[in-house]
Design a protein around this motif. Structure first.
Motif, PDB file in Angstrom:
ATOM      1  N   GLY A  33      45.206  35.148  37.102  1.00  0.00           N
ATOM      2  CA  GLY A  33      45.412  34.850  35.680  1.00  0.00           C
ATOM      3  C   GLY A  33      44.790  35.900  34.782  1.00  0.00           C
ATOM      4  N   PHE A  34      43.609  36.387  35.161  1.00  0.00           N
ATOM      5  CA  PHE A  34      42.950  37.431  34.370  1.00  0.00           C
ATOM      6  C   PHE A  34      43.819  38.676  34.312  1.00  0.00           C
ATOM      7  N   PHE A  35      44.279  39.150  35.459  1.00  0.00           N
ATOM      8  CA  PHE A  35      45.059  40.390  35.504  1.00  0.00           C
ATOM      9  C   PHE A  35      46.458  40.201  34.913  1.00  0.00           C
ATOM     10  N   GLU A 109      45.007  51.468  35.757  1.00  0.00           N
ATOM     11  CA  GLU A 109      44.076  50.626  36.511  1.00  0.00           C
ATOM     12  C   GLU A 109      44.798  50.125  37.736  1.00  0.00           C
ATOM     13  N   THR A 110      44.077  50.035  38.836  1.00  0.00           N
ATOM     14  CA  THR A 110      44.596  49.432  40.049  1.00  0.00           C
ATOM     15  C   THR A 110      43.445  48.749  40.766  1.00  0.00           C
ATOM     16  N   GLN A 134      39.406  46.119  29.069  1.00  0.00           N
ATOM     17  CA  GLN A 134      39.249  44.819  29.708  1.00  0.00           C
ATOM     18  C   GLN A 134      38.779  44.901  31.150  1.00  0.00           C
ATOM     19  N   TYR A 135      38.793  46.098  31.751  1.00  0.00           N
ATOM     20  CA  TYR A 135      38.413  46.246  33.147  1.00  0.00           C
ATOM     21  C   TYR A 135      36.933  46.614  33.330  1.00  0.00           C
ATOM     22  N   ILE A 138      34.671  44.726  35.949  1.00  0.00           N
ATOM     23  CA  ILE A 138      35.515  44.070  36.952  1.00  0.00           C
ATOM     24  C   ILE A 138      35.429  44.877  38.247  1.00  0.00           C
ATOM     25  N   GLU A 139      34.704  44.348  39.228  1.00  0.00           N
ATOM     26  CA  GLU A 139      34.442  45.079  40.472  1.00  0.00           C
ATOM     27  C   GLU A 139      35.700  45.450  41.233  1.00  0.00           C
ATOM     28  N   GLN A 140      36.702  44.598  41.184  1.00  0.00           N
ATOM     29  CA  GLN A 140      37.944  44.811  41.924  1.00  0.00           C
ATOM     30  C   GLN A 140      38.756  45.980  41.363  1.00  0.00           C
ATOM     31  N   SER A 141      38.545  46.316  40.089  1.00  0.00           N
ATOM     32  CA  SER A 141      39.348  47.335  39.416  1.00  0.00           C
ATOM     33  C   SER A 141      38.772  48.734  39.575  1.00  0.00           C
ATOM     34  N   VAL A 142      39.693  49.699  39.680  1.00  0.00           N
ATOM     35  CA  VAL A 142      39.340  51.116  39.589  1.00  0.00           C
ATOM     36  C   VAL A 142      40.300  51.742  38.574  1.00  0.00           C
TER      37      VAL A 142
END
Length: 148
Positions: A33-35, A109-110, A134-135, A138-142
């Motif tokens: 939902g965030f992404f 972003e990915t 917004q990233y 966010i650890e999952q984002s690069v």
């Protein structure tokens, strides 16, 4: 291979994005939902669809990020057509199109877990930057950037 420049009203683009969203929902799990809130396609004016033998196989898009930059979005290649250079071709087409419109750089972003996507971006000359907007945090984002 034929690359069509279009917008987000293109039915083939919409179908490919629907497949992308299904893959990302599974990948992102409870964080989807965030992404997803940052990945709507209702007003994208700069989209591409790759066709092989008339079959829509891959897509990508960009949207203005700042006065001189675009953000690359909605990159997807149908699994049956991966490892054929389509992702790189899309990135190149999006870069060319953004450059024609006088943008000077591209950002994206990915997920840190999408190694094949990261490989495409790094081979295309993108380099890692601190997470933006917004990233941030966010650890999952690069996040990546490239001059055009």
């Amino acid at each position: 291979m034929h690359i069509l420049r279009t917008d987000s009203t293109n039915i083939d683009f919409q179908k490919l994005v629907k497949s992308l969203d299904a893959v990302l929902a599974k990948h992102n799990g409870e964080n989807d939902g965030f992404f997803a809130q940052f990945n709507t396609i209702y007003t994208l004016k700069n989209c591409v669809v790759v066709y092989i033998d008339g079959i829509p196989t891959a897509c990508g898009a960009f949207k203005p990020f700042s006065e001189d930059a675009v953000e690359i979005k909605r990159m997807f290649t149908h699994p049956e057509f991966r490892k054929k250079g389509l992702g790189s071709a899309i990135v190149k087409e999006l870069e060319n199109w953004a450059s024609e419109l006088n943008f000077k750089k591209a950002v994206l972003e990915t997920s840190q877990d999408l190694k094949s996507a990261i490989s495409v971006y790094e081979k295309s000359g993108f380099y890692r930057i601190p997470n933006y907007g917004q990233y941030v945090g966010i650890e999952q984002s690069v996040c990546y950037e490239k001059g055009l």
